[in-house]
Motif scaffolding. Sequence first.
Motif, mmCIF file in Angstrom:
data_model
loop_
_atom_site.group_PDB
_atom_site.id
_atom_site.type_symbol
_atom_site.label_atom_id
_atom_site.label_comp_id
_atom_site.label_asym_id
_atom_site.label_seq_id
_atom_site.Cartn_x
_atom_site.Cartn_y
_atom_site.Cartn_z
ATOM 1 N N ALA A 134 3.897 -39.489 -23.342
ATOM 2 C CA ALA A 134 4.747 -40.052 -24.402
ATOM 3 C C ALA A 134 4.385 -41.513 -24.681
ATOM 4 N N CYS A 135 4.205 -42.302 -23.638
ATOM 5 C CA CYS A 135 3.865 -43.719 -23.838
ATOM 6 C C CYS A 135 2.454 -43.873 -24.400
ATOM 7 N N GLN A 136 1.523 -43.000 -23.997
ATOM 8 C CA GLN A 136 0.173 -43.056 -24.541
ATOM 9 C C GLN A 136 0.191 -42.736 -26.026
ATOM 10 N N ALA A 137 0.954 -41.723 -26.418
ATOM 11 C CA ALA A 137 1.065 -41.369 -27.840
ATOM 12 C C ALA A 137 1.665 -42.529 -28.636
ATOM 13 N N ALA A 138 2.672 -43.181 -28.075
ATOM 14 C CA ALA A 138 3.292 -44.319 -28.761
ATOM 15 C C ALA A 138 2.302 -45.472 -28.894
ATOM 16 N N ALA A 139 1.521 -45.727 -27.859
ATOM 17 C CA ALA A 139 0.518 -46.811 -27.905
ATOM 18 C C ALA A 139 -0.544 -46.514 -28.951
ATOM 19 N N GLU A 140 -0.987 -45.275 -29.026
ATOM 20 C CA GLU A 140 -2.005 -44.896 -30.014
ATOM 21 C C GLU A 140 -1.450 -44.976 -31.436
ATOM 22 N N ALA A 141 -0.215 -44.568 -31.616
ATOM 23 C CA ALA A 141 0.412 -44.653 -32.939
ATOM 24 C C ALA A 141 0.560 -46.107 -33.367
ATOM 25 N N HIS A 142 0.902 -46.963 -32.421
ATOM 26 C CA HIS A 142 1.045 -48.401 -32.708
ATOM 27 C C HIS A 142 -0.293 -49.011 -33.112
ATOM 28 N N ARG A 143 -1.382 -48.602 -32.448
ATOM 29 C CA ARG A 143 -2.715 -49.116 -32.786
ATOM 30 C C ARG A 143 -3.173 -48.695 -34.175
ATOM 31 N N GLN A 144 -2.731 -47.545 -34.624
ATOM 32 C CA GLN A 144 -3.140 -47.034 -35.934
ATOM 33 C C GLN A 144 -2.479 -47.781 -37.077
#
Length: 124
Positions: free
Chosen positions: A113-123
């Motif tokens: 969940a945190c990895q998905a949030a970090a990747e979404a934030h980078r996009q």
Amino acid sequence: MRQLNTADLRALRQQLDTMKRQVLDELRATAPSARAAWAEGVHEVKTHADEAEAERAADVYLAEIEVDRARLEEIERSIARLTSGRYGICEDCDREIPRARLLAQPTATRCTACQAAAEAHRQH
């Protein structure tokens, strides 16, 4: 790290050590090629097209080296986390990273969940 037993930790350490050796081998293999390409280019008279191709090749070598350097840093951070007892704990939410995720991705530092949030934030 309750979900990881001693055998899991030993296997993960071995996997991280193997990954580290592979990256170091790749870096060692890339360095002579980059030096040879640069040295070859220094002594030749070239056209603009030749210069552009040499620059492109140098950029590719540098990009490969940067990817390997980043992978090595990620692996070394994971080994340090393993040594300190923080391995398997999400760096964002402090929850345990699932065993299956760690076995599949030994350098994971975040839960899914945190990895998905970090990747979404980078996009964005």
